[in-house]
Structures are given as structure tokens and as C-alpha cells.
Design an enzyme around this catalytic site. Structure first.
Site, PDB file in Angstrom:
ATOM      1  N   GLY A 123      16.969   9.764 -34.929  1.00  0.00           N
ATOM      2  CA  GLY A 123      16.959  10.229 -33.541  1.00  0.00           C
ATOM      3  C   GLY A 123      17.795   9.403 -32.590  1.00  0.00           C
ATOM      4  O   GLY A 123      17.539   9.400 -31.387  1.00  0.00           O
TER       5      GLY A 123
ATOM      6  N   LYS B 285      27.118   9.407 -38.773  1.00  0.00           N
ATOM      7  CA  LYS B 285      28.373   9.550 -38.033  1.00  0.00           C
ATOM      8  C   LYS B 285      28.243   9.019 -36.626  1.00  0.00           C
ATOM      9  O   LYS B 285      27.146   8.888 -36.071  1.00  0.00           O
ATOM     10  CB  LYS B 285      28.803  11.018 -37.978  1.00  0.00           C
TER      11      LYS B 285
ATOM     12  N   ASP C 262      28.515  17.362 -37.501  1.00  0.00           N
ATOM     13  CA  ASP C 262      27.746  16.292 -38.146  1.00  0.00           C
ATOM     14  C   ASP C 262      27.700  16.475 -39.658  1.00  0.00           C
ATOM     15  O   ASP C 262      27.923  15.524 -40.420  1.00  0.00           O
ATOM     16  CB  ASP C 262      26.317  16.253 -37.589  1.00  0.00           C
TER      17      ASP C 262
ATOM     18  N   GLY D 136      23.578  11.358 -36.394  1.00  0.00           N
ATOM     19  CA  GLY D 136      23.684  12.378 -37.432  1.00  0.00           C
ATOM     20  C   GLY D 136      22.726  12.184 -38.591  1.00  0.00           C
ATOM     21  O   GLY D 136      23.027  12.595 -39.714  1.00  0.00           O
ATOM     22  N   SER D 137      21.552  11.606 -38.335  1.00  0.00           N
ATOM     23  CA  SER D 137      20.612  11.350 -39.432  1.00  0.00           C
ATOM     24  C   SER D 137      20.132  12.650 -40.072  1.00  0.00           C
ATOM     25  O   SER D 137      19.979  12.732 -41.297  1.00  0.00           O
ATOM     26  CB  SER D 137      19.418  10.523 -38.937  1.00  0.00           C
ATOM     27  N   SER D 138      19.891  13.689 -39.270  1.00  0.00           N
ATOM     28  CA  SER D 138      19.412  14.955 -39.844  1.00  0.00           C
ATOM     29  C   SER D 138      20.488  15.600 -40.709  1.00  0.00           C
ATOM     30  O   SER D 138      20.190  16.165 -41.772  1.00  0.00           O
ATOM     31  CB  SER D 138      18.969  15.918 -38.736  1.00  0.00           C
TER      32      SER D 138
ATOM     33  N   GLY E  50      21.204   9.762 -32.363  1.00  0.00           N
ATOM     34  CA  GLY E  50      22.488  10.423 -32.164  1.00  0.00           C
ATOM     35  C   GLY E  50      23.521  10.066 -33.215  1.00  0.00           C
ATOM     36  O   GLY E  50      24.717  10.231 -32.982  1.00  0.00           O
TER      37      GLY E  50
END
Length: 439
Positions: A142, A13, A209, A146-148, A144
């Protein structure tokens, strides 16, 4: 209930409008991008039937656990009234899982493993066969984007399918506007579980997210004060929009940028408050545009959206959260008349986005990419909006009947051997191969 092997996927995102103003209870809009994470679930051989494995090569994580050695005795029971997970993590389970993670020292790896194990224990059972869950991501980690949350949604979707909590999407329609009650109930449940995964990773996330990664499209989010419930509205009907995503590779800390705006608001309230109110006004305007029916999303509609992008960036510059590298990106795009550019996220570095004009020649896009990459920036061509979480199942339940391409597609060895982002997208990516279905 679905049996392995199968693939699931979820998007990343960007924050489209409303950064920093959202900290003060004003709305923000986040939108899905076509850069995605992918998870393949495969069964272990019989001799490893009591082993569960998590593979995440992009963060150099590979770890296995004995299924019956995991702390099943402290897994919380869910309320049968709602069928939904609680919104809070179970402290006893978190503490017990810490003992299973003593060998995972890297903080990024540890948080990913914690999210996986928490969801695995809550959604599965000790008698489930041994499996490997392998994650590959096209998203920069990392940055910003929304990878996690994208990975958390993949984990939640895979585990919900395995446990029978949700069924595969009922339709393979490519039309996001087709509402299906069963699909919506499934994606809401996946979203709720993914939020717990995000809590394992981030502690107290906003939830925006994982909402975007689950539902796709765009989400308007407003964190309310004084105990009022937060507002979250999904927008899934607008057409995908061409977007350039540029990583400045300038490190930044969100907390520092938020503190700088807070100091400006305290020192210059009569100037800063109108800026935040202006961001709120344009976010509300963008929300109305994104809710319009597809047939009304014409060139004028796109131009209005780009105009709001330009104004939003100007207001963020006034708040002092831009960076010379972000301004260099914006000026390069302006010079070539590519579209309108703004920083996305906390600012001070990180990423910028350019909402591309519909009539831009491809040669100018290539020229901009070459110029930016020549300055050390990383450029991704993607689209704004589009699908949320989805899955890809084999065409036949019997592996002996698979086509050759399916043998490769659902092979753990092949999944882990994929090279760069382009290779991942070409081989298993949404939009590159047929068969993906979305909730």
C-alpha cells in the site's frame, strides 16, 4: 507443464517521470525496482487433494476452498483464435466468486483472494491436485510501489506454468538484452492474465504496474483519448541504477492530489499547462536516454538522468503535490550530496526516490539512512530497472534426490516461517541464490 513445487517472483515499481501529467494524456515512465514479491507453489497431501489454499502472511490472509465447490460452471471460454485472455472481467464469474468469499471480510484480503480465485478458475481445472500458493513480499504494501501488481504477476506466472499455458524461461542468461521470442510470448501472456488480476483488485487500472512487474526494465505509458489505443513501450536494456527508496510514512490519497492539480489547472490554466508540458518534455527526453545502448550509458548519461529527476521534482512542487516530509527527505539527500531526489507517485506523502551518484562514499549513504530513520522514515536500498518475472525450479524432479538446501527452499513450512524482508531476500531472493531464470 510444470509440477509443484516451484517459486516465481516479480518486481515492484516506481514512477520515474511523468506523474500527474499522465492524467492529461501525456507520457509517464515507470521502472522496476529490485524489491520483489515471491510465490511458492506446493502440493497438498493426498487427504487434501480437493483443497486449494492461499497463504499471504504479510496481509494476514490464510484461506482454503474445496476445489469442486468452486463455480467452474460459469468459467468463460476463451477464444481459440488469439489464445489470450479477454481484457474485461467476466461479470457472471465475479458474482459467483463473491459467494466463495463471504467469510473474507477484510477488503485487502478479499481483493487478493478474488484475484487468485478468478485466475485459478480461468487457468486451471477441477481435476488439478490440491495445492497451496504462499506469497511473501519484500515490497511495502500500500505504498504506491505496485505491490498488488507484483503479486498478480506471481499468481499469473504460477498458474500459467501449472496449466501449461507457458513454459519456463528458455535461458538463464543474466543479460536482459538477449531477446527470445518464446520468452517474450510467455511474458506477454503472463502480463495479460496479471492485468485481469489487477482488475479484480482495482477495478480500472492503467496496466502500467503489471507491465513493469512482468517485463522488468522500464515502461513508457501514455493513456490516449478519443478512442485511440494506449501507448506502451518497454525499455529493458539500460543498466541497473542504484536507488534509495524512502517511505515518508505520511498517509495520502491519490484522488485528493489529482483533484488538487485539476483545480489548479482550471483556476490557473496559463501557468499550469506549461508545467504539465514541461513534465511531458522531460519525460520524452528520459525515454530517449533509457533507449540508448548500454555501451553509451556512461557517467554523462547518468548525470543527465539525475538532472531530469531534479527538474521533474521541481515541477511537481510547483503543482502543489509535495509534502514537508518529502521535502525534508530531499534536503537531507542534497545536504550530503547523495544524488537527486523526487517524489514518486501521487505525492502528498508516500515515497521519495534518490538516484544515487556513482562516486558516493558508503559512509554518506549510511549517514543519510541513519538520519532519515531517526525521523521515522523507512529507507530501502534497491536498484532501478533489472529483471521482470522469473521462476526457480528444483534441480531434480525427484524430491528424494534434492540437496538439503532445496528441501528447505521449496518447503511451505520454511516459506511461511521466514521473518523480515532481509530474511526473505537472503533465503529465496533474486540476486541472493542461484538458479533464477527470467522470461
Amino acid at each position: 507443464m510444470v509440477s509443484a513445487p516451484f517459486l516465481v517472483s516479480a518486481p515492484g515499481k516506481i514512477i520515474l517521470f511523468g506523474e500527474h501529467a499522465a492524467v492529461y494524456g501525456k507520457p509517464a515512465i515507470a521502472a522496476a525496482v529490485s524489491l520483489r514479491s515471491y510465490l511458492l507453489t506446493t502440493k497438498h497431501a493426498a487427504e487434501f487433494s480437493d483443497v486449494v489454499t492461499l497463504e499471504f502472511p504479510d496481509v494476514k490472509l490464510q484461506y482454503s476452498w474445496r476445489i469442486h465447490s468452486l463455480p467452474w460452471n460459469v468459467v468463460p471460454k476463451r477464444s481459440m483464435d488469439t489464445g489470450r485472455p479477454p481484457s474485461e472481467l467476466n461479470t457472471a464469474l465475479i458474482e459467483a466468486l463473491e459467494q466463495s468469499l463471504v467469510a473474507v471480510l477484510n477488503p485487502l484480503q478479499r481483493s487478493a483472494a478474488l484475484a487468485f480465485l478468478y485466475l485459478y478458475l480461468c487457468l486451471c481445472s477441477p481435476d488439478m491436485p490440491g495445492m497451496t500458493f504462499s506469497v511473501r513480499s519484500i515490497l511495502p504494501i500500500g505504498a504506491g510501489l505496485g505491490s498488488s501488481a507484483s503479486v498478480s504477476v506471481c499468481l499469473a506466472a504460477a498458474l500459467c506454468l501449472l496449466s501449461g499455458e507457458v513454459s519456463p524461461p528458455e535461458t538463464k542468461s543474466d543479460d536482459n538484452s538477449d531477446f527470445n521470442a518464446a520468452n517474450y510470448a510467455s511474458i506477454e501472456l503472463i502480463d495479460a492474465w496479471a492485468f485481469l488480476g489487477e482488475r479484480c483488485i482495482h477495478g480500472n487500472p492503467s496496466g502500467i504496474d503489471n507491465a513493469v512487474a512482468s517485463h522488468g526494465g522500464a515502461v513508457m505509458f501514455q493513456r490516449m483519448t478519443k478512442g485511440n489505443p494506449n501507448v506502451r513501450e518497454s525499455m529493458r536494456n539500460f543498466p541497473p541504477l542504484r536507488l534509495l527508496l524512502i517511505d515518508s510514512r505520511q498517509p495520502r490519497r491519490t484522488a485528493v492530489q489529482v483533484a488538487n492539480v485539476a483545480a489548479l489547472l482550471q483556476n490557473c490554466p496559463l501557468v499550469t499547462e506549461p508545467i504539465l508540458n514541461g513534465i511531458q518534455a522531460l519525460t520524452n527526453e528520459a525515454y530517449k536516454l533509457l533507449l540508448m545502448p548500454k555501451e553509451k550509458c556512461d557517467d554523462v548519461w547518468e548525470e543527465r538522468l539525475r538532472e531530469l529527476v531534479r527538474v521533474n521534482h521541481g515541477l511537481l512542487v510547483a503543482l502543489g503535490v509535495s509534502h514537508p516530509k518529502l521535502e525534508a527527505i530531499r534536503m537531507a539527500a542534497d545536504e550530503l550530496e547523495i544524488g537527486e531526489t523526487k517524489l514518486t507517485g501521487a505525492g502528498g506523502g508516500g515515497c521519495a526516490i534518490t538516484l544515487v551518484k556513482g562516486d558516493v562514499e558508503e559512509s554518506r549513504i549510511l549517514k543519510l539512512k541513519a538520519r532519515l530513520e531517526g525521523h521515522g522514515f523507512e529507507v530501502f536500498e534497491t536498484s532501478l530497472g533489472g529483471f521482470g518475472a522469473g521462476c526457480l525450479l528444483p534441480t531434480k524432479s525427484d524430491a528424494a534426490e534434492w540437496e538439503e538446501w532445496e528441501e528447505k527452499l521449496f518447503s511451505l513450512h520454511h516459506m511461511l516461517g521466514l521473518g523480515d524482508r532481509e530474511d526473505i531476500q537472503k533465503t529465496i531472493g533474486v540476486g541472493s541464490i542461484d538458479g533464477w531464470a527470467f522470461w
